[in-house]
Design a protein around this motif. Structure first.
Motif, PDB file in Angstrom:
ATOM      1  N   LYS A 129      39.270  70.942  34.943  1.00  0.00           N
ATOM      2  CA  LYS A 129      39.556  71.669  34.707  1.00  0.00           C
ATOM      3  C   LYS A 129      38.199  72.993  35.092  1.00  0.00           C
ATOM      4  O   LYS A 129      39.059  74.123  35.672  1.00  0.00           O
ATOM      5  CB  LYS A 129      40.223  72.305  33.408  1.00  0.00           C
ATOM      6  CG  LYS A 129      41.020  71.516  33.028  1.00  0.00           C
ATOM      7  CD  LYS A 129      41.541  72.078  31.571  1.00  0.00           C
ATOM      8  CE  LYS A 129      40.571  71.654  30.918  1.00  0.00           C
ATOM      9  NZ  LYS A 129      41.593  71.673  29.133  1.00  0.00           N
ATOM     10  N   ASN A 130      37.341  72.680  34.510  1.00  0.00           N
ATOM     11  CA  ASN A 130      36.117  74.784  34.571  1.00  0.00           C
ATOM     12  C   ASN A 130      35.598  74.315  36.485  1.00  0.00           C
ATOM     13  O   ASN A 130      35.019  75.496  36.413  1.00  0.00           O
ATOM     14  CB  ASN A 130      34.983  73.775  33.701  1.00  0.00           C
ATOM     15  CG  ASN A 130      35.902  74.191  32.338  1.00  0.00           C
ATOM     16  OD1 ASN A 130      37.155  75.416  32.012  1.00  0.00           O
ATOM     17  ND2 ASN A 130      35.273  73.891  31.085  1.00  0.00           N
ATOM     18  N   VAL A 131      35.639  73.160  36.957  1.00  0.00           N
ATOM     19  CA  VAL A 131      34.693  73.580  37.901  1.00  0.00           C
ATOM     20  C   VAL A 131      34.731  74.120  38.837  1.00  0.00           C
ATOM     21  O   VAL A 131      33.201  74.611  39.682  1.00  0.00           O
ATOM     22  CB  VAL A 131      34.568  71.924  38.442  1.00  0.00           C
ATOM     23  CG1 VAL A 131      35.986  71.654  39.165  1.00  0.00           C
ATOM     24  CG2 VAL A 131      33.787  71.533  39.860  1.00  0.00           C
ATOM     25  N   PHE A 132      35.998  74.947  39.349  1.00  0.00           N
ATOM     26  CA  PHE A 132      36.150  76.102  40.156  1.00  0.00           C
ATOM     27  C   PHE A 132      36.467  77.608  39.593  1.00  0.00           C
ATOM     28  O   PHE A 132      36.374  78.516  39.867  1.00  0.00           O
ATOM     29  CB  PHE A 132      37.688  75.579  41.346  1.00  0.00           C
ATOM     30  CG  PHE A 132      37.131  74.078  42.123  1.00  0.00           C
ATOM     31  CD1 PHE A 132      36.286  73.904  43.187  1.00  0.00           C
ATOM     32  CD2 PHE A 132      38.051  73.258  42.295  1.00  0.00           C
ATOM     33  CE1 PHE A 132      35.843  73.427  43.991  1.00  0.00           C
ATOM     34  CE2 PHE A 132      38.080  71.953  42.273  1.00  0.00           C
ATOM     35  CZ  PHE A 132      36.745  71.551  44.062  1.00  0.00           C
ATOM     36  N   LYS A 133      35.956  76.882  38.619  1.00  0.00           N
ATOM     37  CA  LYS A 133      35.734  78.404  37.908  1.00  0.00           C
ATOM     38  C   LYS A 133      34.547  79.765  38.432  1.00  0.00           C
ATOM     39  O   LYS A 133      33.284  78.483  37.923  1.00  0.00           O
ATOM     40  CB  LYS A 133      35.497  78.332  36.363  1.00  0.00           C
ATOM     41  CG  LYS A 133      36.992  78.206  35.730  1.00  0.00           C
ATOM     42  CD  LYS A 133      37.513  77.908  34.284  1.00  0.00           C
ATOM     43  CE  LYS A 133      39.036  78.239  33.855  1.00  0.00           C
ATOM     44  NZ  LYS A 133      38.537  78.495  32.415  1.00  0.00           N
ATOM     45  N   ARG A 134      34.812  80.432  38.009  1.00  0.00           N
ATOM     46  CA  ARG A 134      33.666  81.458  38.597  1.00  0.00           C
ATOM     47  C   ARG A 134      32.693  81.832  37.158  1.00  0.00           C
ATOM     48  O   ARG A 134      33.182  82.210  36.232  1.00  0.00           O
ATOM     49  CB  ARG A 134      33.680  82.578  39.767  1.00  0.00           C
ATOM     50  CG  ARG A 134      34.331  82.287  40.621  1.00  0.00           C
ATOM     51  CD  ARG A 134      34.591  84.532  41.240  1.00  0.00           C
ATOM     52  NE  ARG A 134      35.571  84.664  40.469  1.00  0.00           N
ATOM     53  CZ  ARG A 134      35.389  86.093  40.782  1.00  0.00           C
ATOM     54  NH1 ARG A 134      34.992  86.589  41.736  1.00  0.00           N
ATOM     55  NH2 ARG A 134      36.774  86.348  39.852  1.00  0.00           N
ATOM     56  N   GLU A 135      30.970  81.080  37.048  1.00  0.00           N
ATOM     57  CA  GLU A 135      30.730  82.057  36.132  1.00  0.00           C
ATOM     58  C   GLU A 135      29.072  83.212  36.717  1.00  0.00           C
ATOM     59  O   GLU A 135      28.258  82.978  37.439  1.00  0.00           O
ATOM     60  CB  GLU A 135      29.456  80.692  35.441  1.00  0.00           C
ATOM     61  CG  GLU A 135      29.027  81.376  34.657  1.00  0.00           C
ATOM     62  CD  GLU A 135      29.730  81.923  32.948  1.00  0.00           C
ATOM     63  OE1 GLU A 135      29.177  82.957  32.445  1.00  0.00           O
ATOM     64  OE2 GLU A 135      31.217  81.118  33.275  1.00  0.00           O
ATOM     65  N   LEU A 136      29.488  84.406  36.796  1.00  0.00           N
ATOM     66  CA  LEU A 136      29.170  84.828  37.504  1.00  0.00           C
ATOM     67  C   LEU A 136      27.388  85.290  36.525  1.00  0.00           C
ATOM     68  O   LEU A 136      27.444  85.077  36.119  1.00  0.00           O
ATOM     69  CB  LEU A 136      29.250  87.030  37.483  1.00  0.00           C
ATOM     70  CG  LEU A 136      30.721  86.951  38.067  1.00  0.00           C
ATOM     71  CD1 LEU A 136      32.080  87.816  38.860  1.00  0.00           C
ATOM     72  CD2 LEU A 136      31.096  86.376  39.977  1.00  0.00           C
ATOM     73  N   PRO A 137      26.511  85.629  37.349  1.00  0.00           N
ATOM     74  CA  PRO A 137      25.097  85.577  36.402  1.00  0.00           C
ATOM     75  C   PRO A 137      25.090  87.286  36.301  1.00  0.00           C
ATOM     76  O   PRO A 137      25.909  88.421  36.223  1.00  0.00           O
ATOM     77  CB  PRO A 137      23.946  86.002  37.637  1.00  0.00           C
ATOM     78  CG  PRO A 137      24.724  86.381  38.364  1.00  0.00           C
ATOM     79  CD  PRO A 137      25.960  85.703  39.011  1.00  0.00           C
ATOM     80  N   ASP A 138      24.412  87.360  35.173  1.00  0.00           N
ATOM     81  CA  ASP A 138      24.069  88.518  33.922  1.00  0.00           C
ATOM     82  C   ASP A 138      23.204  89.510  34.651  1.00  0.00           C
ATOM     83  O   ASP A 138      21.967  89.535  34.424  1.00  0.00           O
ATOM     84  CB  ASP A 138      23.846  88.572  32.882  1.00  0.00           C
ATOM     85  CG  ASP A 138      23.949  90.089  31.447  1.00  0.00           C
ATOM     86  OD1 ASP A 138      24.144  90.803  32.176  1.00  0.00           O
ATOM     87  OD2 ASP A 138      23.407  89.383  30.648  1.00  0.00           O
ATOM     88  N   VAL A 139      23.753  90.213  35.648  1.00  0.00           N
ATOM     89  CA  VAL A 139      22.381  90.933  36.924  1.00  0.00           C
ATOM     90  C   VAL A 139      22.536  91.973  36.315  1.00  0.00           C
ATOM     91  O   VAL A 139      23.814  93.340  36.228  1.00  0.00           O
ATOM     92  CB  VAL A 139      23.016  90.618  37.985  1.00  0.00           C
ATOM     93  CG1 VAL A 139      22.314  91.641  38.088  1.00  0.00           C
ATOM     94  CG2 VAL A 139      23.029  89.498  38.986  1.00  0.00           C
TER      95      VAL A 139
END
Length: 479
Positions: A129-139
């Motif tokens: 379920k999570n493999v294609f979820k985005r995790e944006l870096p904390d920039v």
């Protein structure tokens, strides 16, 4: 990319060397002087300038009798000799180690920091379920813009120029008169502004403090132990010592101790060097002295913070007695080199001859960027107790439509020198597009399905002090 000019010797070139350089670089002077026998033309195309007094007199007689020659000589003296000296000495400011260098292009610097990535628990059950979820870096980003554009002016008269040709030393004195006046003024102003910036950072709550007793000869070792403990702590990853609350650290070789001159006189510097595990000579290279954080030339500072229209910068003010008391409780501040964001942007020397008044005016233009980094660590040592009293968020509640944004404003009530910044978090959002920025800007995604979300502000210095803003999402069930 900033560059640092190579630092030359701290001496004005002797008169003969300066005149020789000018003659060889200025054909409109060299050829007439050679024709008059004031200088000698060499076979290789260069010109030799004799070191005897008659030579400087002969050169002076020609230059003073012909106005274009005067202009050519002074132009070369100031622009080729004087400006070279100024450039080579840009880093003599006692706080020069903090300067980034000369910014060759642009007026704005973007500083980017990437915070730690989140850890996730390995689980085959949720992977599909999570493999294609985005995790944006904390920039995080901070912008430092050129904010200092001043010029310095000096006048040289015909009589001063005539006297310079009485001896070779007179030429050196003329260079010193022009260069020292302009350069010393700029260097002094640079130091005044940096000191004021540090004081404002302490008062505005950009810096965390560590409590120490008022310094005496008897407790110097105890205070030194506090310094050592904090210096050691800065080597470990932490969120405590930056105004932004990012996780970072500062190696020993990038730590500098800004220390009050009177406090240094009380402290045993050998003991302090031992506390930092450094030999005395190496440790003294990490010491940056300040005359006092409670004494300022307010007339000069007011001039520096006044624009061409006569308007004083809204962020500038003379410190109150209470603020001076707080600053007086801080004898030392440990900072990372990255805390300071200071660049030289532009320097230029121009001149104009006034035929009516028989004098030359010279203008030395200096543009700089003065700023501090939200990602650089700094710790103040203060004899005044510091604490966070409360945190509130304005507004405490609001209603937003989907796709709308709202800027939240934190208010932190504190005593003493302490970091007044907050970190933001959001809870209850169903959409990944609903977020709160590190500056407190909350945005509701167009596909948000939750009826309410809660935005929290937590004090960096004291995470137990928090405040919330409850956002009602209009149009959703229960809103």
């Amino acid at each position: 990319m900033a560059t640092k000019p190579s630092t030359a010797a701290n001496t004005v070139p002797d008169g003969r060397a300066a005149v020789s350089a000018i003659v060889n670089e200025t054909p409109e002077l060299a050829q007439p002087l050679a024709a008059r026998g004031a200088v000698k033309a060499n076979a290789d195309g260069t010109y030799a300038v004799s070191g005897d007094t008659n030579a400087i007199h002969a050169i002076g007689d020609y230059i003073m009798s012909f106005e274009p020659a005067q202009n050519a000589f002074l132009n070369a003296l100031v622009n080729r000799i004087g400006l070279t000296i100024v450039t080579s000495r840009l880093y003599r400011n006692p706080w020069a180690n903090f300067k980034r260098g000369y910014l060759d292009f642009g007026e704005t610097v973007e500083e980017i920091y990437v915070n730690l990535a989140r850890p996730f628990q390995f689980s085959p059950d949720t992977a599909e379920k999570n493999v294609f979820k985005r995790e944006l870096p904390d920039v995080r980003a901070a912008f430092h813009t050129m904010n200092f554009q001043k010029y310095y002016k000096v006048t040289i008269s015909n009589d001063q120029l005539r006297q310079a040709f009485l001896s070779w030393q007179g030429i050196s004195d003329l260079i010193s008169r022009i260069v020292e006046t302009l350069y010393t003024s700029m260097e002094t102003d640079e130091y005044y502004i940096m000191k004021y910036m540090l004081a404002k950072s302490l008062l505005n709550g950009y810096v965390q403090s560590v409590n120490i007793p008022a310094a005496t000869a008897e407790n110097a070792k105890e205070i030194a132990a506090n310094f050592r403990a904090v210096s050691n702590l800065l080597e470990f990853q932490s969120t405590k010592y930056t105004m932004s609350g990012v996780t970072t650290h500062t190696p020993k070789d990038e730590q500098f101790l800004i220390i009050d001159a009177r406090f240094e006189a009380v402290m045993d510097m050998n003991a302090l060097a031992s506390a930092f595990n450094l030999d005395y000579a190496e440790f003294m290279g990490k010491i940056v002295r300040v005359d006092s954080l409670v004494e300022y030339d307010w007339n000069r500072l007011t001039e520096l913070f006044t624009d061409a229209s006569g308007k004083v910068d809204k962020n500038f003010h003379k410190f109150t007695e209470g603020e001076l008391t707080t600053l007086g409780s801080v004898p030392a501040t440990l900072v990372s080199r990255n805390f300071w964001m200071i660049w030289d942007n532009f320097q230029n020397m121009t001149q104009q001859y006034n035929g009516e008044g028989l004098y030359w005016n010279y203008w030395y233009h200096v543009w700089k960027t003065f700023s501090v980094s939200p990602f650089g660590q700094a710790v103040a040592f203060s004899s005044q107790a510091a604490s966070i009293t409360s945190v509130t968020v304005d507004p405490a509640s609001a209603t937003l439509s989907k796709g709308a944004s709202l800027q939240l404003a934190p208010k932190v009530v504190a005593a003493g020198v302490i970091n007044k910044s907050v970190t933001w978090s959001i809870a209850g959002a169903a959409s990944s597009g609903t977020y709160v920025s590190d500056a407190g800007l909350v945005h509701i995604a167009k596909d948000e399905t939750s009826a309410t979300v809660t935005v929290s502000a937590a004090s960096i210095a004291d995470p137990t002090k928090t405040a919330n803003c409850v956002i009602t999402v209009s149009g959703n069930a229960g809103s």
